[in-house]
Design a protein around this motif. Structure first.
Motif, PDB file in Angstrom:
ATOM      1  N   THR A  62       0.822  -1.207   0.000  1.00 50.44           N
ATOM      2  CA  THR A  62       0.000   0.000   0.000  1.00 50.44           C
ATOM      3  C   THR A  62       0.856   1.257   0.000  1.00 50.44           C
ATOM      4  OG1 THR A  62      -1.776   1.160   1.165  1.00 50.44           O
ATOM      5  CG2 THR A  62      -0.125   0.087   2.514  1.00 50.44           C
ATOM      6  N   ASN A  63       0.282   2.322  -0.537  1.00 48.33           N
ATOM      7  CA  ASN A  63       0.959   3.619  -0.501  1.00 48.33           C
ATOM      8  C   ASN A  63       0.776   4.323   0.833  1.00 48.33           C
ATOM      9  OD1 ASN A  63       1.945   3.525  -3.159  1.00 48.33           O
ATOM     10  ND2 ASN A  63      -0.032   4.201  -3.971  1.00 48.33           N
ATOM     11  N   ASP A  64      -0.219   3.886   1.610  1.00 48.66           N
ATOM     12  CA  ASP A  64      -0.486   4.515   2.902  1.00 48.66           C
ATOM     13  C   ASP A  64       0.413   3.920   3.979  1.00 48.66           C
ATOM     14  OD1 ASP A  64      -2.474   5.884   1.615  1.00 48.66           O
ATOM     15  OD2 ASP A  64      -4.069   4.546   2.272  1.00 48.66           O
ATOM     16  N   MET A  65       0.511   4.645   5.072  1.00 47.84           N
ATOM     17  CA  MET A  65       1.273   4.137   6.207  1.00 47.84           C
ATOM     18  C   MET A  65       0.355   3.259   7.056  1.00 47.84           C
ATOM     19  SD  MET A  65       3.369   6.203   9.149  1.00 47.84           S
ATOM     20  CE  MET A  65       1.900   6.602  10.095  1.00 47.84           C
ATOM     21  N   ILE A  66       0.816   2.053   7.356  1.00 47.85           N
ATOM     22  CA  ILE A  66       0.085   1.111   8.201  1.00 47.85           C
ATOM     23  C   ILE A  66       0.803   1.011   9.539  1.00 47.85           C
ATOM     24  CG2 ILE A  66      -0.800  -1.238   8.396  1.00 47.85           C
ATOM     25  CD1 ILE A  66      -1.984   0.269   6.079  1.00 47.85           C
ATOM     26  N   ALA A  81       6.267   2.818   4.918  1.00 45.32           N
ATOM     27  CA  ALA A  81       5.764   4.131   4.503  1.00 45.32           C
ATOM     28  C   ALA A  81       6.069   5.214   5.540  1.00 45.32           C
ATOM     29  CB  ALA A  81       4.258   4.066   4.267  1.00 45.32           C
ATOM     30  N   LEU A  82       6.386   4.821   6.771  1.00 44.61           N
ATOM     31  CA  LEU A  82       6.763   5.810   7.775  1.00 44.61           C
ATOM     32  C   LEU A  82       7.965   6.621   7.301  1.00 44.61           C
ATOM     33  CD1 LEU A  82       6.490   6.969  10.691  1.00 44.61           C
ATOM     34  CD2 LEU A  82       8.101   5.193  11.409  1.00 44.61           C
ATOM     35  N   GLU A  83       8.921   5.938   6.700  1.00 46.02           N
ATOM     36  CA  GLU A  83      10.108   6.632   6.196  1.00 46.02           C
ATOM     37  C   GLU A  83       9.827   7.306   4.853  1.00 46.02           C
ATOM     38  OE1 GLU A  83      14.893   5.804   5.498  1.00 46.02           O
ATOM     39  OE2 GLU A  83      13.570   4.207   6.233  1.00 46.02           O
ATOM     40  N   ARG A  84       9.053   6.638   4.009  1.00 44.62           N
ATOM     41  CA  ARG A  84       8.780   7.201   2.687  1.00 44.62           C
ATOM     42  C   ARG A  84       7.910   8.460   2.777  1.00 44.62           C
ATOM     43  NH1 ARG A  84       6.365   3.197   0.897  1.00 44.62           N
ATOM     44  NH2 ARG A  84       4.210   3.893   0.900  1.00 44.62           N
ATOM     45  N   MET A  85       6.917   8.465   3.665  1.00 42.57           N
ATOM     46  CA  MET A  85       5.985   9.585   3.765  1.00 42.57           C
ATOM     47  C   MET A  85       6.472  10.694   4.681  1.00 42.57           C
ATOM     48  SD  MET A  85       2.382   7.431   3.976  1.00 42.57           S
ATOM     49  CE  MET A  85       1.415   8.879   4.407  1.00 42.57           C
ATOM     50  N   PHE A  86       7.126  10.317   5.787  1.00 42.39           N
ATOM     51  CA  PHE A  86       7.453  11.313   6.806  1.00 42.39           C
ATOM     52  C   PHE A  86       8.942  11.425   7.112  1.00 42.39           C
ATOM     53  CE2 PHE A  86       3.162   9.673   7.840  1.00 42.39           C
ATOM     54  CZ  PHE A  86       2.452  10.822   7.552  1.00 42.39           C
ATOM     55  N   GLY A  87       9.755  10.497   6.581  1.00 41.64           N
ATOM     56  CA  GLY A  87      11.191  10.602   6.746  1.00 41.64           C
ATOM     57  C   GLY A  87      11.743  10.030   8.025  1.00 41.64           C
ATOM     58  N   TYR A  88      10.937   9.300   8.812  1.00 41.88           N
ATOM     59  CA  TYR A  88      11.426   8.688  10.048  1.00 41.88           C
ATOM     60  C   TYR A  88      11.861   7.254   9.767  1.00 41.88           C
ATOM     61  CZ  TYR A  88       9.063  12.579  12.365  1.00 41.88           C
ATOM     62  OH  TYR A  88       8.648  13.831  12.764  1.00 41.88           O
ATOM     63  N   ALA A 136       9.925  14.555   9.362  1.00 37.94           N
ATOM     64  CA  ALA A 136      11.254  14.598   9.966  1.00 37.94           C
ATOM     65  C   ALA A 136      11.971  15.912   9.667  1.00 37.94           C
ATOM     66  CB  ALA A 136      12.096  13.418   9.453  1.00 37.94           C
ATOM     67  N   ASN A 137      11.619  16.582   8.569  1.00 35.05           N
ATOM     68  CA  ASN A 137      12.260  17.858   8.231  1.00 35.05           C
ATOM     69  C   ASN A 137      11.619  19.054   8.925  1.00 35.05           C
ATOM     70  OD1 ASN A 137       9.851  18.210   6.888  1.00 35.05           O
ATOM     71  ND2 ASN A 137      10.732  18.096   4.829  1.00 35.05           N
ATOM     72  N   GLY A 138      10.619  18.788   9.773  1.00 35.61           N
ATOM     73  CA  GLY A 138       9.996  19.858  10.542  1.00 35.61           C
ATOM     74  C   GLY A 138       8.714  20.403   9.955  1.00 35.61           C
TER      75      GLY A 138
END
Length: 401
Positions: A62-66, A81-88, A136-138
């Protein structure tokens, strides 16, 4: 005759064999039951493994974060997706409730915690919220968080499984649409103001001049010309009616009282004119506003009251109307109630909400720009009640168009 030793011996042997057979049968049944239990457990383990594998495949595809929040250990697992969407990094060790709430925008955090408490208190299984989540970038992203809550015996919550969708672009589009709607309403109000002034300063002045000339001609008509004098008087009466109608149209387009004296005076003037024209009694309950409202809120409330009175005049068959304004530190509210024929309860709620045509759509659009709400409910014992609420915390500081 007492049994012989041989008969006793055979009886002992037969009894022993029977007991042995029963014991073997019991042990065999235990073995079969255990085997069935082991097989059932194995099937459950296989089903659970397949379910977990399916969950992992869906989470990766999925493209969404689970996420999977274990409420017992307070640990949260996230997919890639946590890293892909938000950088964590997905492998961060401090994934827990506190870490998650720290990333929620400070203005949204209280609502999220309140929502958490409500879903636990009411033992609901489904949960959904929109809020801002820090990358992650603020920077912040708007997200739609939908989750399902699992309970241990429908009593103790044990797992919180959900998905997070990035809706930042959708929010930007909604904001752009709101901005466009605001610009359209501002343009409409500017045009209303312009036409109102032209009617008042141009057309009305021409009509006043025409009336003065008719009066002058009336004075010059000989007394013996009764028919001409009567026509002159009828013309003056007609001009008076036209001037009154022009003033009414000008006031409806843009009331000068609203700009010069404020909302309360404008509503009083509107109610007086409405009562004189329709014969409907209007009860006003208007507070003395210590702190002035923004022009946007004053204009919105005035237009809503104006549209409500117009609908009452056209459709309600009412004899009495009540208009109430109330203001607290956090919101301003308006209530317009009539004793007319009321809502058509046979219509669906959506169809009833469309009664009044573009007027109600205009009300809702104006309120949407101010994050306000509008509710139309049946009166008691009859009639209709319109309730409006506008939060003052969302007041715009921009000037009125």
């Amino acid at each position: 005759m007492p049994p012989s030793s041989v008969e006793l011996w055979w009886a002992f042997i037969v009894g022993t064999l029977v007991l042995l057979a029963l014991g073997v049968g019991f042990i065999a049944s235990l073995i079969v039951s255990h085997r069935r239990f082991v097989d059932a457990q194995q099937k459950q383990i296989e089903a659970l493994r397949e379910s977990e594998e399916r969950f992992q495949l869906v989470a990766r595809a999925t493209n969404d974060m689970i996420y999977d929040w274990n409420l017992t250990t307070n640990r949260i697992w996230f997919n890639e997706a946590l890293e892909r969407m938000f950088g964590y990094p997905q492998a961060t060790s401090n994934h827990d409730r506190e870490w998650w709430l720290d990333q929620v925008h400070p203005e949204d955090r209280a609502q999220i915690e309140k929502s958490f408490g409500a879903v636990f208190a009411k033992k609901r299984s489904d949960w959904q919220e929109e809020y801002r989540f820090r990358r992650a970038n603020g920077s912040y992203a708007w997200v739609l968080d939908r989750a399902h809550l699992l309970y241990d015996g429908a009593v103790k919550p044990i797992r919180w499984i959900g998905s997070v969708m990035d809706i930042t672009e959708r929010k930007r589009a909604e904001e752009a649409l709101r901005h466009l709607s605001k610009r359209i309403l501002e343009a409409q109000e500017n045009e209303r103001r312009r036409v109102s002034r032209e009617l008042h300063d141009g057309v009305n002045q021409l009509l006043a001049t025409a009336k003065f000339r008719v009066e002058s001609l009336d004075e010059q008509i000989p007394r013996r010309s009764a028919r001409l004098k009567q026509e002159a008087r009828k013309t003056k009466m007609l001009l008076d009616k036209v001037m009154m109608e022009v003033r009414r149209i000008s006031r409806n387009l843009r009331p000068s009282e609203l700009d010069d004296l404020g909302l309360i005076s404008a509503v009083r003037s509107l109610a007086d004119e409405f009562g004189e024209r329709t014969g409907i009694e209007v009860d006003l309950h208007l507070p003395e506003l210590e702190d002035a409202l923004t022009p946007e809120i004053e204009l919105t409330l005035y237009r809503i009251i104006q549209e409500a009175l117009t609908n009452i005049e056209k459709h309600a068959r009412a004899t009495r109307v009540s208009v109430t304004l109330d203001k607290t530190s956090s919101l301003v509210a308006a209530r317009i109630a009539d004793n007319g024929k009321g809502l058509n309860q046979k219509k669906p709620a959506r169809a009833r909400g469309k009664d009044g045509g573009m007027g109600l759509l205009d009300m809702r659009e104006r309120l949407m720009l101010l994050h306000g709400t509008l509710e139309i409910i049946p009166g008691r014992p009859r009639g209709t009640v319109i309730e409006v609420s506008i939060p003052l915390s969302n007041m715009s500081t921009s000037s009125e168009a």
